[in-house]
Scaffold this motif. Structure first.
Motif, PDB file in Angstrom:
ATOM      1  N   UNK A   1      43.745  39.324  54.027  1.00  0.00           N
ATOM      2  CA  UNK A   1      42.899  39.986  53.032  1.00  0.00           C
ATOM      3  C   UNK A   1      42.245  38.933  52.149  1.00  0.00           C
ATOM      4  N   UNK A   2      40.903  38.969  52.121  1.00  0.00           N
ATOM      5  CA  UNK A   2      40.116  38.034  51.326  1.00  0.00           C
ATOM      6  C   UNK A   2      39.507  38.820  50.172  1.00  0.00           C
ATOM      7  N   UNK A   3      39.757  38.357  48.949  1.00  0.00           N
ATOM      8  CA  UNK A   3      39.242  39.046  47.755  1.00  0.00           C
ATOM      9  C   UNK A   3      38.227  38.169  47.051  1.00  0.00           C
ATOM     10  N   UNK A   4      37.168  38.807  46.584  1.00  0.00           N
ATOM     11  CA  UNK A   4      36.132  38.131  45.834  1.00  0.00           C
ATOM     12  C   UNK A   4      36.029  38.771  44.459  1.00  0.00           C
TER      13      UNK A   4
ATOM     14  N   UNK B   1      34.566  43.370  41.992  1.00  0.00           N
ATOM     15  CA  UNK B   1      35.535  42.903  42.979  1.00  0.00           C
ATOM     16  C   UNK B   1      35.220  43.511  44.336  1.00  0.00           C
ATOM     17  N   UNK B   2      35.561  42.759  45.379  1.00  0.00           N
ATOM     18  CA  UNK B   2      35.396  43.246  46.750  1.00  0.00           C
ATOM     19  C   UNK B   2      36.480  42.605  47.623  1.00  0.00           C
TER      20      UNK B   2
ATOM     21  N   UNK C   1      30.558  33.897  37.161  1.00  0.00           N
ATOM     22  CA  UNK C   1      31.613  33.073  37.738  1.00  0.00           C
ATOM     23  C   UNK C   1      32.134  33.764  38.990  1.00  0.00           C
ATOM     24  N   UNK C   2      32.061  33.066  40.127  1.00  0.00           N
ATOM     25  CA  UNK C   2      32.447  33.619  41.418  1.00  0.00           C
ATOM     26  C   UNK C   2      33.732  32.945  41.895  1.00  0.00           C
ATOM     27  N   UNK C   3      34.725  33.739  42.272  1.00  0.00           N
ATOM     28  CA  UNK C   3      35.959  33.208  42.856  1.00  0.00           C
ATOM     29  C   UNK C   3      36.279  33.994  44.120  1.00  0.00           C
TER      30      UNK C   3
END
Length: 129
Positions: A77-80, A90-91, A118-120
């Motif tokens: 699972x990849x969260x952004x 969030x996605x 700000x992107x993480x």
């Protein structure tokens, strides 16, 4: 005189078959031992942000997910998270299987330019099959 009384040793065909069988058996034993004794690093999926492209009014963020371990990770699972002016978007995306050393590409779509917030991106979980 029977055939067995004429033979004093093995024929070349018998020796060739014996040597070939021994070589195949040695290869099988070596493969089994290498699997039993070799090191197997646990799955270690990682995510990194790649390029950002603008398509119409949307911004596509390329994310590369790689598994630095030797074992397979499943349901990665990849969260952004993208924060603009204190408001977070969030996605999540899931990769079914990621073998050891394998890489996969994902794309997250944003409405706002990446430069405005700000992107993480991070791995939030996976299972070991």
């Amino acid at each position: 005189m029977s055939r067995s009384q004429n033979q004093t040793g093995r024929t070349s065909a018998e020796w060739t078959t014996f040597v070939g069988s021994c070589l195949i058996l040695a290869v099988v034993v070596a493969l089994v031992l290498s699997q039993l004794v070799g090191t197997h690093a646990p799955a270690a999926p990682r995510a990194s942000i790649g390029s950002v492209t603008t398509v119409g009014e949307q911004h596509h963020v390329d994310v590369e997910v790689s598994n630095a371990g030797d074992e397979t990770a499943a349901n990665v699972q990849v969260s952004m998270e993208f924060v603009v002016d204190g408001k977070a978007s969030e996605a999540d995306q899931v990769i079914d299987f990621l073998a050891g050393g394998e890489k996969a590409q994902l794309v997250f779509i944003l409405d706002d330019p990446v430069t405005e917030g700000e992107l993480t991106v991070d791995i939030t979980g996976f299972t070991v099959p």
